[in-house]
Scaffold this active site. Structure first.
Site, PDB file in Angstrom:
ATOM      1  N   ASP A  89     -44.704  27.243  11.824  1.00 54.67           N
ATOM      2  CA  ASP A  89     -43.917  26.817  12.985  1.00 54.67           C
ATOM      3  C   ASP A  89     -43.911  27.925  14.043  1.00 54.67           C
ATOM      4  O   ASP A  89     -43.772  29.117  13.732  1.00 54.67           O
ATOM      5  CB  ASP A  89     -42.482  26.497  12.540  1.00 54.67           C
ATOM      6  CG  ASP A  89     -41.710  25.709  13.577  1.00 54.67           C
ATOM      7  OD1 ASP A  89     -41.431  24.529  13.340  1.00 54.67           O
ATOM      8  OD2 ASP A  89     -41.381  26.296  14.639  1.00 54.67           O
TER       9      ASP A  89
ATOM     10  N   HIS B  62     -43.530  15.110  10.583  1.00 49.82           N
ATOM     11  CA  HIS B  62     -43.726  16.458  10.029  1.00 49.82           C
ATOM     12  C   HIS B  62     -42.597  16.801   9.090  1.00 49.82           C
ATOM     13  O   HIS B  62     -41.459  16.380   9.290  1.00 49.82           O
ATOM     14  CB  HIS B  62     -43.851  17.501  11.139  1.00 49.82           C
ATOM     15  CG  HIS B  62     -42.743  17.494  12.156  1.00 49.82           C
ATOM     16  ND1 HIS B  62     -42.667  16.564  13.172  1.00 49.82           N
ATOM     17  CD2 HIS B  62     -41.658  18.293  12.298  1.00 49.82           C
ATOM     18  CE1 HIS B  62     -41.595  16.809  13.916  1.00 49.82           C
ATOM     19  NE2 HIS B  62     -40.958  17.843  13.395  1.00 49.82           N
TER      20      HIS B  62
HETATM   21  P1  DGP Z   1     -38.583  18.966  15.124  1.00 50.77           P
HETATM   22  O1  DGP Z   1     -37.440  19.520  15.897  1.00 50.77           O
HETATM   23  O2  DGP Z   1     -38.181  18.597  13.714  1.00 50.77           O
HETATM   24  O3  DGP Z   1     -39.306  17.856  15.851  1.00 50.77           O
HETATM   25  O4  DGP Z   1     -39.591  20.198  14.940  1.00 50.77           O
HETATM   26  C1  DGP Z   1     -40.699  20.422  15.719  1.00 50.77           C
HETATM   27  C2  DGP Z   1     -41.153  21.832  15.392  1.00 50.77           C
HETATM   28  O5  DGP Z   1     -42.436  21.992  15.914  1.00 50.77           O
HETATM   29  C3  DGP Z   1     -40.288  22.932  15.988  1.00 50.77           C
HETATM   30  O6  DGP Z   1     -39.684  23.674  14.921  1.00 50.77           O
HETATM   31  C4  DGP Z   1     -41.251  23.810  16.769  1.00 50.77           C
HETATM   32  C5  DGP Z   1     -42.604  23.343  16.304  1.00 50.77           C
HETATM   33  N1  DGP Z   1     -43.626  23.349  17.333  1.00 50.77           N
HETATM   34  C6  DGP Z   1     -43.598  22.706  18.534  1.00 50.77           C
HETATM   35  N2  DGP Z   1     -44.726  22.924  19.215  1.00 50.77           N
HETATM   36  C7  DGP Z   1     -45.504  23.715  18.422  1.00 50.77           C
HETATM   37  C8  DGP Z   1     -46.797  24.274  18.578  1.00 50.77           C
HETATM   38  O7  DGP Z   1     -47.502  24.102  19.592  1.00 50.77           O
HETATM   39  N3  DGP Z   1     -47.256  25.058  17.557  1.00 50.77           N
HETATM   40  C9  DGP Z   1     -46.541  25.273  16.410  1.00 50.77           C
HETATM   41  N4  DGP Z   1     -47.078  26.054  15.472  1.00 50.77           N
HETATM   42  N5  DGP Z   1     -45.310  24.746  16.231  1.00 50.77           N
HETATM   43  C10 DGP Z   1     -44.807  23.984  17.228  1.00 50.77           C
END
Ligand code: DGP
Length: 112
Positions: free
Chosen positions: A29, A98
């Site tokens: 994340d 996810h």
């Molecule tokens: P949620 O709030 O459950 O929809 O979590 C989405 C998660 O995705 C959040 O913890 C941050 C992560 N995230 C968003 N954009 C990116 C990205 O471009 N790369 C990565 N590695 N994580 C991301």
């Protein structure tokens, strides 16, 4: 499709991968909430838990088969949480199914 996690799947947005095969991808994340914070996604686009069906639930059970292996291989040794935020009240921010694996620290509070 304008989906960040589809772009991570096809490599057009880079990520630090923890596990990958033909069906699923696990990556770290971008905004970790615990020392180890990994997201596990199906490569096929499913918007959220609300969209799990008889036709695609095999991928979801496959993800849950792999989660313990991914957790162990990422160095989690003492337990972890698996969370999927679904919809607005849960603050789902990316509309591609996810599962968060959260570990590497003692979490004292349990969420309601
Ligand atoms: P949620 O709030 O459950 O929809 O979590 C989405 C998660 O995705 C959040 O913890 C941050 C992560 N995230 C968003 N954009 C990116 C990205 O471009 N790369 C990565 N590695 N994580 C991301």
């Amino acid at each position: 499709m304008d989906c960040i996690f589809c772009k991570i799947t096809d490599g057009s947005i880079p990520s630090r991968k923890a596990y990958e095969d033909d069906k699923i991808l696990a990556f770290y994340d971008i905004n970790p909430q615990t020392p180890v914070h990994i997201l596990v996604i199906p490569k096929a686009h499913i918007p959220s838990v609300d969209f799990i069906t008889e036709e695609n639930s095999d991928t979801v059970s496959y993800i849950f088969e792999k989660i313990p292996k991914i957790a162990k291989e990422s160095g989690i040794t003492n337990g972890y949480r698996v969370i999927s935020n679904c919809g607005e009240d849960a603050a789902q921010s990316v509309e591609h199914l996810h599962f968060h694996i959260l570990g590497g620290a003692k979490m004292l509070e349990k969420m309601a």
